[in-house]
Design a protein around this motif. Structure first.
Motif, PDB file in Angstrom:
ATOM      1  N   GLY A  83       6.288   9.675 -13.319  1.00  0.00           N
ATOM      2  CA  GLY A  83       5.599   8.898 -12.288  1.00  0.00           C
ATOM      3  C   GLY A  83       4.260   8.347 -12.739  1.00  0.00           C
ATOM      4  O   GLY A  83       3.704   7.463 -12.109  1.00  0.00           O
ATOM      5  N   GLN A  84       3.725   8.873 -13.845  1.00  0.00           N
ATOM      6  CA  GLN A  84       2.421   8.405 -14.320  1.00  0.00           C
ATOM      7  C   GLN A  84       2.550   7.336 -15.401  1.00  0.00           C
ATOM      8  O   GLN A  84       1.554   6.914 -15.967  1.00  0.00           O
ATOM      9  CB  GLN A  84       1.619   9.598 -14.870  1.00  0.00           C
ATOM     10  CG  GLN A  84       1.361  10.659 -13.812  1.00  0.00           C
ATOM     11  CD  GLN A  84       0.922  11.982 -14.396  1.00  0.00           C
ATOM     12  OE1 GLN A  84       1.399  12.385 -15.448  1.00  0.00           O
ATOM     13  NE2 GLN A  84       0.040  12.675 -13.703  1.00  0.00           N
ATOM     14  N   LEU A  85       3.788   6.918 -15.691  1.00  0.00           N
ATOM     15  CA  LEU A  85       3.994   5.930 -16.753  1.00  0.00           C
ATOM     16  C   LEU A  85       4.404   4.580 -16.176  1.00  0.00           C
ATOM     17  O   LEU A  85       4.909   4.497 -15.060  1.00  0.00           O
ATOM     18  CB  LEU A  85       5.096   6.408 -17.707  1.00  0.00           C
ATOM     19  CG  LEU A  85       4.899   7.756 -18.394  1.00  0.00           C
ATOM     20  CD1 LEU A  85       6.067   8.028 -19.321  1.00  0.00           C
ATOM     21  CD2 LEU A  85       3.589   7.792 -19.146  1.00  0.00           C
ATOM     22  N   SER A  86       4.200   3.532 -16.953  1.00  0.00           N
ATOM     23  CA  SER A  86       4.656   2.206 -16.538  1.00  0.00           C
ATOM     24  C   SER A  86       6.170   2.119 -16.721  1.00  0.00           C
ATOM     25  O   SER A  86       6.781   2.950 -17.391  1.00  0.00           O
ATOM     26  CB  SER A  86       3.983   1.140 -17.389  1.00  0.00           C
ATOM     27  OG  SER A  86       4.577   1.121 -18.678  1.00  0.00           O
ATOM     28  N   GLY A  87       6.757   1.096 -16.115  1.00  0.00           N
ATOM     29  CA  GLY A  87       8.202   0.940 -16.213  1.00  0.00           C
ATOM     30  C   GLY A  87       8.696   0.869 -17.645  1.00  0.00           C
ATOM     31  O   GLY A  87       9.668   1.528 -18.026  1.00  0.00           O
ATOM     32  N   GLY A  88       8.005   0.074 -18.469  1.00  0.00           N
ATOM     33  CA  GLY A  88       8.431  -0.075 -19.857  1.00  0.00           C
ATOM     34  C   GLY A  88       8.359   1.245 -20.612  1.00  0.00           C
ATOM     35  O   GLY A  88       9.250   1.600 -21.381  1.00  0.00           O
ATOM     36  N   GLN A  89       7.276   1.993 -20.342  1.00  0.00           N
ATOM     37  CA  GLN A  89       7.146   3.308 -20.993  1.00  0.00           C
ATOM     38  C   GLN A  89       8.261   4.236 -20.529  1.00  0.00           C
ATOM     39  O   GLN A  89       8.855   4.962 -21.328  1.00  0.00           O
ATOM     40  CB  GLN A  89       5.776   3.914 -20.652  1.00  0.00           C
ATOM     41  CG  GLN A  89       4.620   3.185 -21.301  1.00  0.00           C
ATOM     42  CD  GLN A  89       3.279   3.708 -20.800  1.00  0.00           C
ATOM     43  OE1 GLN A  89       3.108   4.005 -19.620  1.00  0.00           O
ATOM     44  NE2 GLN A  89       2.313   3.794 -21.704  1.00  0.00           N
ATOM     45  N   GLN A  90       8.567   4.190 -19.231  1.00  0.00           N
ATOM     46  CA  GLN A  90       9.626   5.065 -18.716  1.00  0.00           C
ATOM     47  C   GLN A  90      10.957   4.745 -19.385  1.00  0.00           C
ATOM     48  O   GLN A  90      11.708   5.644 -19.765  1.00  0.00           O
ATOM     49  CB  GLN A  90       9.773   4.897 -17.208  1.00  0.00           C
ATOM     50  CG  GLN A  90       8.590   5.439 -16.435  1.00  0.00           C
ATOM     51  CD  GLN A  90       8.907   5.569 -14.946  1.00  0.00           C
ATOM     52  OE1 GLN A  90       9.964   6.018 -14.555  1.00  0.00           O
ATOM     53  NE2 GLN A  90       7.970   5.156 -14.125  1.00  0.00           N
ATOM     54  N   GLN A  91      11.235   3.450 -19.538  1.00  0.00           N
ATOM     55  CA  GLN A  91      12.520   3.106 -20.131  1.00  0.00           C
ATOM     56  C   GLN A  91      12.567   3.543 -21.594  1.00  0.00           C
ATOM     57  O   GLN A  91      13.606   3.983 -22.089  1.00  0.00           O
ATOM     58  CB  GLN A  91      12.776   1.592 -19.983  1.00  0.00           C
ATOM     59  CG  GLN A  91      14.191   1.173 -20.309  1.00  0.00           C
ATOM     60  CD  GLN A  91      15.222   1.811 -19.376  1.00  0.00           C
ATOM     61  OE1 GLN A  91      15.376   3.033 -19.366  1.00  0.00           O
ATOM     62  NE2 GLN A  91      15.916   0.998 -18.606  1.00  0.00           N
ATOM     63  N   ALA A 108      14.921  -4.162 -14.550  1.00  0.00           N
ATOM     64  CA  ALA A 108      13.998  -3.665 -13.524  1.00  0.00           C
ATOM     65  C   ALA A 108      12.552  -3.755 -14.003  1.00  0.00           C
ATOM     66  O   ALA A 108      11.659  -3.211 -13.371  1.00  0.00           O
ATOM     67  CB  ALA A 108      14.344  -2.226 -13.163  1.00  0.00           C
ATOM     68  N   LEU A 109      12.332  -4.433 -15.130  1.00  0.00           N
ATOM     69  CA  LEU A 109      10.990  -4.424 -15.732  1.00  0.00           C
ATOM     70  C   LEU A 109      10.257  -5.739 -15.513  1.00  0.00           C
ATOM     71  O   LEU A 109      10.864  -6.800 -15.407  1.00  0.00           O
ATOM     72  CB  LEU A 109      11.103  -4.173 -17.234  1.00  0.00           C
ATOM     73  CG  LEU A 109      11.665  -2.822 -17.643  1.00  0.00           C
ATOM     74  CD1 LEU A 109      11.811  -2.764 -19.151  1.00  0.00           C
ATOM     75  CD2 LEU A 109      10.773  -1.707 -17.146  1.00  0.00           C
ATOM     76  N   ASP A 110       8.933  -5.646 -15.460  1.00  0.00           N
ATOM     77  CA  ASP A 110       8.112  -6.850 -15.427  1.00  0.00           C
ATOM     78  C   ASP A 110       8.215  -7.544 -16.783  1.00  0.00           C
ATOM     79  O   ASP A 110       8.381  -6.879 -17.810  1.00  0.00           O
ATOM     80  CB  ASP A 110       6.650  -6.493 -15.161  1.00  0.00           C
ATOM     81  CG  ASP A 110       6.468  -5.958 -13.755  1.00  0.00           C
ATOM     82  OD1 ASP A 110       7.327  -6.270 -12.908  1.00  0.00           O
ATOM     83  OD2 ASP A 110       5.504  -5.217 -13.524  1.00  0.00           O
ATOM     84  N   PRO A 111       8.090  -8.882 -16.777  1.00  0.00           N
ATOM     85  CA  PRO A 111       8.310  -9.634 -18.021  1.00  0.00           C
ATOM     86  C   PRO A 111       7.533  -9.101 -19.223  1.00  0.00           C
ATOM     87  O   PRO A 111       8.071  -9.030 -20.329  1.00  0.00           O
ATOM     88  CB  PRO A 111       7.845 -11.045 -17.657  1.00  0.00           C
ATOM     89  CG  PRO A 111       7.998 -11.121 -16.190  1.00  0.00           C
ATOM     90  CD  PRO A 111       7.814  -9.747 -15.639  1.00  0.00           C
ATOM     91  N   GLU A 112       6.268  -8.677 -19.017  1.00  0.00           N
ATOM     92  CA  GLU A 112       5.486  -8.290 -20.197  1.00  0.00           C
ATOM     93  C   GLU A 112       5.950  -6.953 -20.785  1.00  0.00           C
ATOM     94  O   GLU A 112       5.561  -6.590 -21.885  1.00  0.00           O
ATOM     95  CB  GLU A 112       3.981  -8.265 -19.883  1.00  0.00           C
ATOM     96  CG  GLU A 112       3.518  -7.083 -19.076  1.00  0.00           C
ATOM     97  CD  GLU A 112       3.490  -7.390 -17.586  1.00  0.00           C
ATOM     98  OE1 GLU A 112       4.242  -8.307 -17.157  1.00  0.00           O
ATOM     99  OE2 GLU A 112       2.748  -6.721 -16.849  1.00  0.00           O
ATOM    100  N   MET A 113       6.795  -6.225 -20.049  1.00  0.00           N
ATOM    101  CA  MET A 113       7.262  -4.939 -20.574  1.00  0.00           C
ATOM    102  C   MET A 113       8.632  -5.049 -21.229  1.00  0.00           C
ATOM    103  O   MET A 113       9.075  -4.137 -21.911  1.00  0.00           O
ATOM    104  CB  MET A 113       7.355  -3.921 -19.453  1.00  0.00           C
ATOM    105  CG  MET A 113       6.022  -3.592 -18.838  1.00  0.00           C
ATOM    106  SD  MET A 113       6.292  -2.586 -17.407  1.00  0.00           S
ATOM    107  CE  MET A 113       4.648  -2.558 -16.738  1.00  0.00           C
TER     108      MET A 113
END
Ligand SMILES: Nc1ncnc2c1ncn2[C@@H]1O[C@H](COP(=O)(O)OP(=O)(O)OP(=O)(O)O)[C@@H](O)[C@H]1O
Ligand SMILES: [Mg+2]
Lengths: 367, 254
Positions: B149-157, B180-185
Motif C-alpha cells: 500500500g505504500q508503493l506506486s502502481g508501477g513499483q507494485q507491479q 492499470a498503470l499511469d502512463p509514466e509508470m
C-alpha cells in the motif's frame, strides 16, 4: 495574459480563530444558535447529574466496617460489597482452595498480556503453551482430582470466577469453530457447505435461553442416568455452539470482502487451499472484522449472566442471592452498581484493545 | 517432454501446447477450438478486443479457470482434475495480473518469500537471499520492508513480477500487466519485461503495447470472439494485417 510563477509561494500558519482552545470551542460547541442551546442544556444536565452520583459513590460512601451498622451516611454502603467480596469472586468455592483459582487466573492473565503486548519475545511458543497446555492446567486447578488437589464439584463454582470461566472458554472455542464454519459455508464441497449452513442457521435461530434450558432440562431426559454430563459443561457447550454460529457469520463477512484476486494470486503461486487461507485470506479477513469479533466477544461476556436461569451462580446471580440475606436488606443498588462496573470495565477494555489492534495492523492505504 | 515431441517438431522443447480447447461459461462459448504450441524461450503476445476471451485463455493454462474440452499440456503435464498435476504446473508457471494482487498485509519481502518457503520448502535465509536478488533486478530492493500500500502502481507491479520469479518458473503469463498503470509508470514495468525476454524466459503476454510487442515478440496472436483469427510475426502483423477484423482492431488501438 499568460501566467508564469517563478518561485513557490510560502506556507502560512492557519488563521488563529480555527486553532487553539477558543477555536475548538467555537467550532464544536458554539457554531450556531441551536448548537449553543444544545451545549448549554447538555452542560446543565451534566451539572445536575454527575456531582450527586460522584458524591453518593465516593465522597459520602461508607467504606470500612463489617456490619450494616457501619453504614450511617447518605452515600453508598460499599461495606456490603466488601464483606461479601469473597463470595462475589469465588461463589461457594472452598476458602482453603481460593489460591488455585487465583493461580489459574494470574497465569492466564500473564499469558494473555504476553501475547497482547507488542515486542515480547517468543510469542509463538507462549501462544502454543496457552492453546495446548493452559486448558489442561486450568482444568486441574479449578476442578482438582490429581496432583493431590482435592476435587471441587462445579456446583460450588460461582461468582466472577464462573463468569470468567464461561466467557473465556466461550471465546477460546467459538473463535476457531466459527472460522471453520465460515470457511465451510464458502466451500465448494457440498457436504461441508450444507453441514455448516445447517449448524449456523440452527444455532442462530434459537435464543440462548432456550439453548440453556434445553441443555439443563431436556438433555438429561434423553441421556441414560450413568452417562449424565456435568451441568456446567452442558451450559458451556451450549454457549460455545451458540457463539460459534455468530462468529462464523462475522468471519464470513470478512472473507467476502477479500477480492478474488488474492485467492488467484496465492493459487497461481502454488499455495494449497489451507495455506492460502491461513497466510493470505484469513489474516486479511479477520483484520477487517476485528470490530465484529470483539462485538461478539462482548455480547458473549454479558450473555453468560443468562446461566443464572438454570441455577448456575455467576457474578450477577451471587450478588442477587446476597440481597436476600436478612442482615443486609436494602443494598441492592450497591450490588448492581458493583456488578455493572465489573462488566463495564471488562467490556470497555476489550473495546479499547480492539481499537489499538486495528491501528497496529493498519498497513497503509489499501490500494 | 520428451524426445518424441522434440523429434516431431523442431529441435526445440515445447513448453505449452493447446489442442482444440473449448470452454463455456454456462451457455456462452468463450473459447472456441483453440490450438497452438509455445516453444521454450518463445514470447507470444495475445491481443484482441475487450471480452474476446484473452484473460480466460491464459487463466486456463494454470487452472484458474477450467476448460471443458480439449487438452492443455504444460511442461509435458496434461492439465486434468488431478490436483497433483495442477500443483506441479502452478509451480512451473508464474502469473502477473492486471491488478497486481500483492498481499497487502505482508511486506514486499514477505510477499516474495511466502511461496518459496511454504511451497518449495526453502529455508527462510535462502528464500530471502533469492528474493533480494530478484528485487534488485526489478530495481526495488530498497523498498523490501515496505507494505504494498505504500508503493506506486508501477513499483507494485514490479514487485509482483519479482514475486513470481522467486518461484523460478519456466513460463511467465502476463494478463494486461500495464493497463492499470499511469502512463509514466508503464515504461518501468515494460523495461523489466523486456529484460526478462532477453534472458530467454518463455512468455505469454496479453497486452496492447505495440512497441513492446515489436521489441520482444516472436509471434502475435489476434483473438476475436473466442477464436484465434490471425497469427503472425510482429512486424508483419502490425504492418500488414490479413483479416478485416484485425485491421479494424488495429485501427482502433493505434
Ligand atoms: N466467470 C465468468 N462467468 C461468466 N462469464 C464470464 C466470466 N468471466 C468472463 N466472462 C465472459 O467471458 C468473456 C471473456 O472474458 P475475458 O475476461 O477472458 O475477456 P478479455 O478478453 O480478457 O477482456 P478484457 O480485455 O476486457 O480483459 C467476456 O464476455 C466475459 O463477459
Ligand atoms: Mg482480461
Amino acid at each position: 495574459m499568460p501566467l508564469l510563477i517563478t518561485s513557490p509561494s510560502p506556507s502560512l500558519p492557519p488563521p488563529s480563530s480555527t486553532v487553539g482552545v477558543v477555536g475548538w470551542l467555537r467550532e464544536n460547541l458554539f457554531s450556531s444558535t441551536i448548537n449553543t442551546i444544545l451545549t448549554l442544556v447538555g452542560m446543565y444536565l451534566l451539572y445536575s447529574l454527575v456531582p450527586p452520583v460522584i458524591n453518593w459513590a465516593l465522597f459520602q460512601a461508607d467504606w470500612v466496617g463489617t456490619t450494616k451498622d457501619a453504614c450511617t451516611s447518605d452515600g453508598a454502603c460499599w461495606v456490603f460489597v466488601g464483606v461479601r467480596l469473597n463470595q462475589f469472586l469465588f461463589g461457594f468455592y472452598p476458602e482453603s482452595e481460593y489460591w488455585r483459582v487465583v493461580v489459574a487466573f494470574s497465569l492466564i492473565g500473564i499469558l494473555v498480556a504476553w501475547l497482547l503486548i507488542d515486542r515480547t519475545p517468543k510469542k509463538g511458543l507462549v501462544g502454543a503453551f496457552t492453546i495446548f497446555c493452559y486448558p489442561i492446567i486450568a482444568y486441574y486447578l479449578f476442578y482438582g482430582g490429581a496432583f493431590g488437589l482435592q476435587v471441587v464439584e462445579t456446583f460450588k463454582w460461582g461468582g466472577l470466577m464462573l463468569t470468567l470461566i464461561l466467557a473465556t472458554t466461550g471465546m477460546f472455542f467459538s473463535f476457531p469453530i466459527g472460522i471453520i464454519l465460515a470457511l465451510g459455508r464458502r466451500s465448494s464441497m457440498p457436504i461441508a457447505k450444507s453441514m455448516s449452513v445447517i449448524f449456523i442457521e440452527f444455532w442462530r435461530g434459537v435464543p440462548l435461553i432456550t439453548v440453556l434450558f434445553m441443555s439443563s432440562v431436556m438433555l438429561p431426559m434423553f441421556i441414560p442416568e450413568n452417562m449424565q454430563i456435568d451441568k456446567l459443561l452442558r451450559a458451556m457447550i451450549g454457549i460455545i455452539f451458540f457463539q460459534s454460529a455468530y462468529m462464523a457469520e462475522v468471519v464470513r463477512g470478512g472473507l467476502q470482502a477479500i477480492p478474488r484476486g488474492q485467492l488467484e494470486a496465492a493459487e497461481s503461486l502454488g499455495l494449497s487451499y489451507w495455506k492460502t487461507m491461513f497466510f493470505i485470506i484469513l489474516p486479511q479477513a479477520l483484520k477487517l472484522v476485528i470490530p465484529g469479533i470483539v462485538n461478539t466477544f462482548i455480547a458473549l461476556f454479558k450473555d453468560t449472566t443468562l446461566v443464572l436461569i438454570i441455577g448456575l451462580f455467576d457474578l450477577l446471580a451471587v450478588v442477587q442471592a446476597a440481597f436476600a440475606d436478612p442482615k443486609w436488606l436494602g443494598f441492592s443498588v450497591e450490588g448492581y452498581v458493583f456488578v455493572a462496573s465489573v462488566y463495564w470495565v471488562s467490556c470497555f477494555s476489550m473495546s479499547r484493545y480492539s481499537l489499538h489492534l486495528e491501528k497496529k495492523l493498519h498497513t497503509g492505504h489499501a490500494r | 517432454m520428451t524426445a518424441a515431441q522434440g523429434k516431431q517438431n523442431d529441435l526445440n522443447e515445447v513448453m505449452v501446447e493447446l489442442r482444440n480447447v473449448n470452454k463455456w461459461y454456462g451457455d456462452f462459448h468463450v473459447l472456441k477450438n483453440i490450438s497452438f504450441k509455445v516453444e521454450k524461450g518463445e514470447r507470444i503476445i495475445i491481443c484482441g478486443p475487450s471480452g474476446c476471451g484473452k484473460s480466460t485463455l491464459i487463466r486456463c493454462m494454470n487452472r484458474l479457470e477450467e476448460h471443458q474440452e480439449g487438452d492443455i499440456i504444460v511442461s509435458g503435464i496434461t492439465l486434468d482434475d488431478d490436483l497433483k498435476h495442477i500443483d506441479t504446473i502452478r509451480r512451473d508457471i508464474g502469473m502477473v495480473f492486471q491488478q497486481f494482487n500483492l498481499f497487502p498485509h505482508l511486506t514486499v519481502m514477505e510477499n516474495c518469500c511466502l511461496a518459496p518457503i511454504w511451497v518449495q520448502k526453502k529455508p527462510r535465509k535462502e528464500a530471502e537471499a533469492i528474493a533480494m536478488q530478484y528485487l534488485e533486478r526489478v530495481q526495488i530492493a530498497d523498498q523490501a520492508q515496505k507494505f504494498p500500500g505504500q508503493l506506486s502502481g508501477g513499483q507494485q507491479q514490479r514487485v509482483a513480477i519479482a514475486r513470481s520469479l522467486c518461484m523460478n518458473p519456466s513460463i511467465m503469463l502476463f494478463d494486461e500487466p500495464t493497463s492499470a498503470l499511469d502512463p509514466e509508470m508503464i515504461k518501468e514495468v515494460l523495461d523489466v519485461m523486456i529484460d526478462l525476454a532477453h534472458e530467454g524466459m518463455t512468455m505469454l503476454c496479453v497486452t496492447h503495447e505495440m512497441g513492446f510487442a515489436k521489441t520482444v515478440a516472436n509471434r502475435v496472436m489476434f483473438m476475436d470472439a473466442g477464436e484465434i483469427i490471425e497469427e503472425n510475426e510482429p512486424n508483419e502483423f502490425f504492418d500488414n494485417p490479413q483479416s478485416d477484423r484485425t485491421r479494424l482492431f488495429l485501427s482502433q488501438i493505434l
